[in-house]
Design an enzyme around this catalytic site. Sequence first.
Site, PDB file in Angstrom:
ATOM      1  N   CYS A  76       0.846  -1.196   0.000  1.00  0.00           N
ATOM      2  CA  CYS A  76       0.000   0.000   0.000  1.00  0.00           C
ATOM      3  C   CYS A  76       0.881   1.247   0.000  1.00  0.00           C
ATOM      4  O   CYS A  76       1.909   1.299   0.675  1.00  0.00           O
ATOM      5  CB  CYS A  76      -0.883   0.036   1.245  1.00  0.00           C
ATOM      6  SG  CYS A  76      -2.320  -1.009   1.138  1.00  0.00           S
ATOM      7  N   HIS A  77       0.442   2.243  -0.750  1.00  0.00           N
ATOM      8  CA  HIS A  77       1.142   3.521  -0.736  1.00  0.00           C
ATOM      9  C   HIS A  77       0.842   4.244   0.575  1.00  0.00           C
ATOM     10  O   HIS A  77      -0.305   4.207   1.039  1.00  0.00           O
ATOM     11  CB  HIS A  77       0.675   4.407  -1.901  1.00  0.00           C
ATOM     12  CG  HIS A  77       1.085   3.888  -3.235  1.00  0.00           C
ATOM     13  ND1 HIS A  77       0.366   2.923  -3.901  1.00  0.00           N
ATOM     14  CD2 HIS A  77       2.137   4.204  -4.028  1.00  0.00           C
ATOM     15  CE1 HIS A  77       0.969   2.656  -5.052  1.00  0.00           C
ATOM     16  NE2 HIS A  77       2.034   3.417  -5.158  1.00  0.00           N
ATOM     17  N   MET A 112      -8.279   0.710   1.253  1.00  0.00           N
ATOM     18  CA  MET A 112      -7.539  -0.084   2.243  1.00  0.00           C
ATOM     19  C   MET A 112      -7.486   0.635   3.586  1.00  0.00           C
ATOM     20  O   MET A 112      -7.519  -0.004   4.645  1.00  0.00           O
ATOM     21  CB  MET A 112      -6.133  -0.416   1.741  1.00  0.00           C
ATOM     22  CG  MET A 112      -6.110  -1.370   0.555  1.00  0.00           C
ATOM     23  SD  MET A 112      -7.117  -2.862   0.765  1.00  0.00           S
ATOM     24  CE  MET A 112      -6.353  -3.601   2.182  1.00  0.00           C
ATOM     25  N   GLU A 113      -7.441   1.963   3.568  1.00  0.00           N
ATOM     26  CA  GLU A 113      -7.447   2.724   4.813  1.00  0.00           C
ATOM     27  C   GLU A 113      -8.789   2.579   5.520  1.00  0.00           C
ATOM     28  O   GLU A 113      -8.842   2.387   6.743  1.00  0.00           O
ATOM     29  CB  GLU A 113      -7.131   4.200   4.531  1.00  0.00           C
ATOM     30  CG  GLU A 113      -5.678   4.471   4.225  1.00  0.00           C
ATOM     31  CD  GLU A 113      -5.182   3.966   2.864  1.00  0.00           C
ATOM     32  OE1 GLU A 113      -3.967   3.918   2.655  1.00  0.00           O
ATOM     33  OE2 GLU A 113      -6.016   3.587   1.998  1.00  0.00           O
ATOM     34  N   ASP A 127     -10.703  -6.708  22.129  1.00  0.00           N
ATOM     35  CA  ASP A 127      -9.683  -6.611  23.173  1.00  0.00           C
ATOM     36  C   ASP A 127     -10.245  -6.025  24.465  1.00  0.00           C
ATOM     37  O   ASP A 127      -9.953  -6.511  25.554  1.00  0.00           O
ATOM     38  CB  ASP A 127      -8.511  -5.758  22.682  1.00  0.00           C
ATOM     39  CG  ASP A 127      -7.443  -5.589  23.748  1.00  0.00           C
ATOM     40  OD1 ASP A 127      -6.932  -6.615  24.246  1.00  0.00           O
ATOM     41  OD2 ASP A 127      -7.146  -4.429  24.110  1.00  0.00           O
TER      42      ASP A 127
END
Length: 156
Positions: A76-77, A112-113, A127
Amino acid sequence: MITHLDDSNNPNMVDVGEKQPTKRRAVARSVVYLPPEVLELLEGDEIQSKKGPVFQTAIIAGIMAAKKTGELIPLCHPLGMDNCHITINFNEQKEVVIECEASITAKTGIEMEALTGASIAALTIYDMCKAMSHNIVIKETMLIEKTGGKHDFKRT
């Protein structure tokens, strides 16, 4: 065509040098099942755990992760996002629905972000609630919509 392989089938970052910047936006969603013993702790729109406010912490973690996507996913950039916004709500089945919207004006996409932000927000909820139950399930993460670049996409 697989864009992240060169002519010799070796991993390769896509060259976006010749592309023109355009306004790009992406929305991703993750859905998390919380068992009844965790949902019982819901007060208004928040769950308080020993670690603190679950959803507020998940939003911050998701934004931080979206900003680091280029460091986490090898090809990924690295991108300087214009905006990242995460919402957390419940659907009709009382599942947690996380939506991450990211935008940028750039030569490459931002999906993707958005996917990373939604995913890490979901993992943060796991969590922070695992001490109450390990019966938490991150059911799905998917791209909902993207605009800008060669092709727009909208899940129907």
